[in-house]
Design a protein around this motif. Structure first.
Motif, short mmCIF file in Angstrom:
data_model
loop_
_atom_site.label_atom_id
_atom_site.label_comp_id
_atom_site.label_asym_id
_atom_site.label_seq_id
_atom_site.Cartn_x
_atom_site.Cartn_y
_atom_site.Cartn_z
N UNK A 18 0.78 -1.13 0.02
CA UNK A 18 -0.10 -0.05 0.04
C UNK A 18 0.92 1.35 -0.10
N UNK A 19 2.04 1.23 0.81
CA UNK A 19 2.99 2.42 0.68
C UNK A 19 3.53 2.58 -0.64
N UNK A 20 3.81 1.59 -1.31
CA UNK A 20 4.14 1.69 -2.73
C UNK A 20 3.29 2.24 -3.87
N UNK A 21 2.17 2.02 -3.38
CA UNK A 21 0.79 2.31 -4.30
C UNK A 21 0.89 3.78 -3.91
N UNK A 22 0.82 4.37 -2.84
CA UNK A 22 0.66 5.80 -2.49
C UNK A 22 1.69 6.63 -3.20
N UNK A 23 3.03 5.90 -3.02
CA UNK A 23 4.28 6.68 -3.57
C UNK A 23 3.99 6.49 -5.16
N UNK A 24 3.73 5.41 -5.62
CA UNK A 24 3.92 5.42 -7.08
C UNK A 24 2.66 6.27 -7.64
#
Length: 284
Positions: free
Chosen positions: A146-152
């Motif tokens: 989820x963190x990588x989704x937000x950053x992406x």
């Protein structure tokens, strides 16, 4: 405005217009109306100037993160606010950030690279806290995905905005992106990035940053710069004294960090102190 800040702002303006590599110290001093000697009183070199500019932007972004983490707004508003304030900062410094993305500017200065690495580490930890505040334990097993989704989403939409310049409704954009994250958080059943996989690279560096030694190192760099602001100056000294104790008092650390929060120069210190306090509370 101090001479140092004036030089930085003129340099940012010139870098935005002409690029970093094409802008010389002479160009900067001409724009400021000062001599090269006056420049070197503030900065040792162009590389040193780039370090200070990097630090200048990092402090702004971390100050925004601190504000969101401490805000008493409903938890479902934190993620939209995170997106919104990041895009507002993009708007305020659009020319410089778009130049960096347009030219794919890659800093070769090791200190700049280290500062960016440290910022990314802190940025990730702040986002994990926002994700936990928003979704709680139900996303614990896939919080890194989820963190990588937000950053992406943040990176890709920043790239889109810088290549399609116009006036945007950032509130609408922030709500739209938060909705996309909500859908994934509510309906995702598979995850890829495990805690073990994530921590193989990032955990050790962050634990080193959230240490008394590193926080004291940051405070020593700022020591003596705020003699004309007694509250800040005294808070620095008291915070250092408390951190040097074998068992620092957590309430005192939190209170002193609050005294420094409104000054962007201390945004990294405030974040790390609060994380340090949180870590000690979790094991007590």
């Amino acid at each position: 405005m101090s001479k140092k800040l004036m030089i930085m702002e003129k340099a940012i303006e010139l870098f935005s217009k002409n690029g970093v590599e094409s802008t010389s110290i002479q160009d900067i001093t001409n724009a400021c109306g000062i001599s090269k000697g006056a420049f070197y009183l503030s900065f040792k070199s162009k590389d040193d100037l780039l370090v200070e500019i990097t630090d200048y932007f990092i402090k702004k972004f971390i100050a925004v993160q601190n504000e969101i983490l401490d805000d008493s707004i409903p938890v479902n508003e934190k993620l939209p606010k995170f997106f919104y304030y990041n895009f507002r900062l993009l708007e305020e410094h659009y020319s410089f950030i778009s130049m960096c993305m347009r030219e794919n500017f890659q800093p070769m200065n090791n200190e700049v690279i280290q500062k960016i690495k440290e910022f990314n580490t802190v940025h990730n930890e702040a986002l994990l806290t926002i994700i936990h505040q928003t979704y709680g334990e139900k996303v614990e097993h896939f919080k890194y995905d989820l963190l990588l989704v937000v950053r992406g989403l943040l990176i890709s939409y920043t790239e889109f905005i810088t290549t399609h310049p116009r006036k945007y409704n950032f509130e609408q954009l922030a709500n739209s992106l938060a909705e996309k994250v909500n859908i994934i958080a509510e309906h995702s059943t598979l995850h890829f990035v495990t805690e073990k996989l994530w921590n193989t690279k990032s955990a050790s560096s962050f634990s080193e940053m959230v240490s008394k030694e590193h926080i004291l190192y940051l405070l020593r760099q700022l020591e003596g710069q705020y003699k004309k602001t007694p509250l800040i100056d005294e808070s620095i000294h008291l915070l250092m004294e408390e951190l040097m104790k074998e068992k620092p008092r957590l309430a005192i650390l939190s209170g002193l960090a609050s005294n420094l929060q409104k000054n962007e120069d201390f945004s990294m210190v405030v974040f790390l102190v609060r994380q340090y306090v949180s870590d000690l509370q979790s094991v007590s």
